[in-house]
Write an enzyme that holds these catalytic residues in place. Structure first.
Site, PDB file in Angstrom:
ATOM      1  N   ASP A  55      -3.049 -22.915  18.879  1.00  0.00           N
ATOM      2  CA  ASP A  55      -2.107 -21.854  18.741  1.00  0.00           C
ATOM      3  C   ASP A  55      -0.791 -21.780  19.662  1.00  0.00           C
ATOM      4  O   ASP A  55      -1.111 -21.561  20.845  1.00  0.00           O
ATOM      5  CB  ASP A  55      -2.777 -20.723  18.960  1.00  0.00           C
ATOM      6  CG  ASP A  55      -1.869 -19.530  18.803  1.00  0.00           C
ATOM      7  OD1 ASP A  55      -0.676 -19.495  18.005  1.00  0.00           O
ATOM      8  OD2 ASP A  55      -2.557 -18.465  18.929  1.00  0.00           O
ATOM      9  N   LYS A  64       4.632 -19.265  22.549  1.00  0.00           N
ATOM     10  CA  LYS A  64       4.073 -18.850  23.805  1.00  0.00           C
ATOM     11  C   LYS A  64       4.645 -19.396  24.765  1.00  0.00           C
ATOM     12  O   LYS A  64       5.130 -20.546  24.823  1.00  0.00           O
ATOM     13  CB  LYS A  64       2.595 -19.315  23.796  1.00  0.00           C
ATOM     14  CG  LYS A  64       1.702 -18.422  22.945  1.00  0.00           C
ATOM     15  CD  LYS A  64       0.206 -19.042  23.024  1.00  0.00           C
ATOM     16  CE  LYS A  64      -0.543 -18.095  21.865  1.00  0.00           C
ATOM     17  NZ  LYS A  64      -0.746 -16.804  22.111  1.00  0.00           N
ATOM     18  N   ARG A 100      -4.736 -12.929  12.164  1.00  0.00           N
ATOM     19  CA  ARG A 100      -4.939 -12.061  11.189  1.00  0.00           C
ATOM     20  C   ARG A 100      -4.382 -12.643   9.728  1.00  0.00           C
ATOM     21  O   ARG A 100      -5.247 -12.095   8.778  1.00  0.00           O
ATOM     22  CB  ARG A 100      -4.559 -10.650  11.522  1.00  0.00           C
ATOM     23  CG  ARG A 100      -2.862 -10.818  11.819  1.00  0.00           C
ATOM     24  CD  ARG A 100      -2.538  -9.546  12.896  1.00  0.00           C
ATOM     25  NE  ARG A 100      -2.717  -9.918  13.984  1.00  0.00           N
ATOM     26  CZ  ARG A 100      -2.352  -8.988  15.126  1.00  0.00           C
ATOM     27  NH1 ARG A 100      -1.785  -7.778  14.596  1.00  0.00           N
ATOM     28  NH2 ARG A 100      -2.572  -9.120  16.228  1.00  0.00           N
TER      29      ARG A 100
HETATM   30  N1  BES Z   1      -4.931 -16.717  20.166  1.00  0.00           N
HETATM   31  C1  BES Z   1      -4.247 -15.643  20.517  1.00  0.00           C
HETATM   32  C2  BES Z   1      -4.979 -14.448  21.322  1.00  0.00           C
HETATM   33  C3  BES Z   1      -5.670 -14.812  22.456  1.00  0.00           C
HETATM   34  C4  BES Z   1      -5.080 -14.847  23.658  1.00  0.00           C
HETATM   35  C5  BES Z   1      -6.887 -15.676  22.467  1.00  0.00           C
HETATM   36  C6  BES Z   1      -5.890 -14.935  24.921  1.00  0.00           C
HETATM   37  C7  BES Z   1      -7.464 -16.089  23.437  1.00  0.00           C
HETATM   38  C8  BES Z   1      -6.942 -15.973  24.879  1.00  0.00           C
HETATM   39  C9  BES Z   1      -3.517 -14.747  19.285  1.00  0.00           C
HETATM   40  O1  BES Z   1      -3.298 -15.440  17.815  1.00  0.00           O
HETATM   41  C10 BES Z   1      -2.377 -14.059  19.755  1.00  0.00           C
HETATM   42  O2  BES Z   1      -1.484 -15.119  20.159  1.00  0.00           O
HETATM   43  N2  BES Z   1      -2.084 -12.804  19.730  1.00  0.00           N
HETATM   44  C11 BES Z   1      -1.211 -12.161  20.176  1.00  0.00           C
HETATM   45  C12 BES Z   1      -0.646 -11.175  19.125  1.00  0.00           C
HETATM   46  C13 BES Z   1       0.626 -10.464  19.553  1.00  0.00           C
HETATM   47  C14 BES Z   1       1.620 -11.277  19.026  1.00  0.00           C
HETATM   48  C15 BES Z   1       0.651  -9.288  18.412  1.00  0.00           C
HETATM   49  C16 BES Z   1      -1.203 -11.580  21.651  1.00  0.00           C
HETATM   50  O3  BES Z   1      -2.416 -11.363  21.883  1.00  0.00           O
HETATM   51  O4  BES Z   1      -0.488 -11.600  22.230  1.00  0.00           O
HETATM   52 ZN    ZN Z   2      -4.346 -17.360  18.017  1.00  0.00          ZN
HETATM   53 MN    MN Z   3      -1.337 -16.630  18.375  1.00  0.00          MN
END
Ligand code: BES
Ligand code: ZN
Ligand code: MN
Length: 489
Positions: free
Chosen positions: A259, A266, A340
């Site tokens: 991801d 990120k 999601r």
């Molecule tokens: N895979 C990440 C969430 C995650 C964060 C998993 C830390 C393991 C450790 C997920 O896809 C993500 O990026 N979520 C975002 C959502 C936001 C953009 C609404 C997040 O948590 O920042």
């Molecule tokens: Zn993710």
């Molecule tokens: Mn993500």
């Protein structure tokens, strides 16, 4: 696939103990009592064990704790590991004792003199779970792991109670291997291949490719993988160990093999951790493996959505609108809220195809759950109290942290979109809850459902009782127990 250490179960033969090279472990109860083989070890060491028991050190030892007497006189062993374990100990303590023995032994041969210890199988299970390391990509030749012999009063009985536990360890090892594997090795295709291999152990496995997913209308899932050269896939694993015709329990896993965040990319720091973003799919795979290995008398289907979230000229953009298999449209505000989008289509497909008695999805879904619950508990969201409570009981019995979180209309309202049926994010506040609300829109009203946000527990930076640093295998034990409590009782 790393196999858990294979144990040999042997009846007590006093003479073997004196000559054993490596380590010898014995159990002592709270009153300082040992069985006949423990007393034998005490005599061989000219009373060293008894001296420990009479010293304040023993008094200070907690349940399941181990004290090592190194290089004991009178024995060939390098150490005698003295385990304190009451006959009324909890299974967690027995497992923790086994885990300590695994750490202490390293690669050495171990003779676990369990005598008539009530929890011999649980000690062995803890030992097996902690006797794990991920060394596939270390080139230095690895010293082979020594043998573990469990010496006990009724070896056949202990071996029989340990067998289903070893199936759990093997499932958890599969989960850990998948989660620890880097993304250049564990591509969507490699992941699917490893699942297809489980046909060997009696699972029915089907791989749906992009063309089939498009025909099914999975526009939400497909938009996540469209920026990657790796093809998106959905894999369906069926275990039919129950009555034919009984609707199955469905397990659904997020399998984002990497991801990057996509166009909403990120930050660089820590991005390498996103190799574990397929953790939900990893737990589903490991649980299915466990159920097959122990021949569970239940029908369970595991579905995983395998995609890679990359930025590119083909990647989904912020502001794009996609159509899910359910037919609802989603405005993609942030391409990093991709899990999601994957899950909503796989969950809808699971319900349409299998009409499950219940559905549990697992996902490393939000950073917000790590802020809220840390690395000790997964977030639990549910539309059904009996199912949720059954899961919380199973998790607690297995020592896997799980904490229920709320759902509610006001959170759902935050997903309103100006131009589509919903947005894929609800803002920073309550980020894990709005993510769960998004998923809930894809759960049919009559389907009991649990969402497990495992972002904080799937892989950790310091060791846990049963696992070294890295992937924990969280969830395999709890889900296996839930299946046995709910469907096999
Ligand atoms: N895979 C990440 C969430 C995650 C964060 C998993 C830390 C393991 C450790 C997920 O896809 C993500 O990026 N979520 C975002 C959502 C936001 C953009 C609404 C997040 O948590 O920042
Ligand atoms: Zn993710
Ligand atoms: Mn993500």
């Amino acid at each position: 696939m790393r196999k858990p250490t294979q144990f040999t179960y042997q009846p007590v033969e006093i003479d073997l103990i004196a000559d054993h090279k490596g380590r010898v472990a014995i159990c002592v109860d709270d009153e300082g009592r040992m069985d006949v083989s423990g007393r034998r070890v005490n005599r061989l060491t000219k009373g060293a064990v008894a001296r420990l028991i009479e010293s304040p050190k023993f008094e200070a030892m907690k349940q399941g704790q181990v004290f090592s007497l190194n290089l004991p006189a009178g024995m060939a062993a390098d150490a005698v590991d003295v385990v304190r374990l009451s006959r009324r100990a909890k299974i967690d303590d027995a497992r923790a004792a086994g885990a300590s023995l695994a750490k202490l032994r390293g690669n050495a041969d171990l003779m676990l003199v369990a005598g008539n210890a009530k929890y011999a199988a649980q000690i062995a299970f803890g030992l097996a779970m902690r006797d794990y390391s991920f060394v596939d990509h270390k080139t230095a030749s690895e010293t082979a792991k020594g043998a573990v012999t469990v010496v006990c009063g009724k070896p056949d009985e202990v071996a029989a109670s340990a067998a289903p536990l070893m199936a759990v360890a093997e499932g958890a090892f599969m989960t850990r291997d998948l989660i620890n594997e880097p993304a250049n090795i564990l591509t969507t295709t490699e992941f699917a291949n490893r699942l297809v291999e489980m046909e060997n152990i009696g699972l029915k496995v089907q791989v749906l490719d992009e063309e089939e997913l498009a025909t099914l209308g999975m526009g939400a899932l497909l938009c996540v993988g469209q920026g990657s050269d790796a093809p998106s896939k959905v894999v369906v694993m069926e275990w039919n160990g129950g009555n034919s015709g009984d609707a199955p329990l469905a397990l659904v896993g997020k399998g984002v093999v990497f991801d990057t965040g996509g166009i909403s990319i990120k930050p660089a720091a820590g991005m390498e951790d996103m190799t574990m973003d397929m953790g939900g799919a990893g737990v589903v795979a490991g649980t299915m493996r466990t159920l097959a290995l122990r021949g569970a008398k239940a029908n369970v289907v595991g579905l995983v959505g395998l995609v890679e979230n990359m930025p590119s000229g083909n990647a989904v953009r912020p502001g794009d609108v996609v159509t899910s298999m359910k037919g609802d449209t989603v405005e993609v505000i942030n391409t990093d809220a991709e899990g999601r989008l994957v899950l909503c289509d796989v969950m809808w497909y699971a319900q349409e195809r299998f009409k499950p008695v219940g559905m549990i999805d697992l996902a490393t879904l939000t950073g917000a759950i790590v802020v809220g619950l840390g690395h000790e508990n997964a977030g639990v969201f549910s539309n059904n109290d009996p199912l949720c409570n059954a899961f919380l009981r199973a998790a607690s019995a297995e020592g896997e942290g799980a904490w229920r979180m709320p759902l509610g209309q006001a959170y759902d309202d935050l997903l309103k979109s100006r131009i589509a049926d919903m947005k894929n994010i609800g803002g920073r506040a309550g980020g894990s809850i709005t993510a769960a609300q998004f998923l809930k829109r894809f759960v049919k009203d009559d389907c009991p459902w649990i969402h497990l946000d495992i972002a904080g527990v799937a892989s950790v930076k310091s060791e846990t009782t049963l696992a070294p640093t890295g992937a924990t295998g969280w969830g395999v034990m709890a889900l296996n127990r839930l299946v046995s409590d709910m469907l096999e009782a």
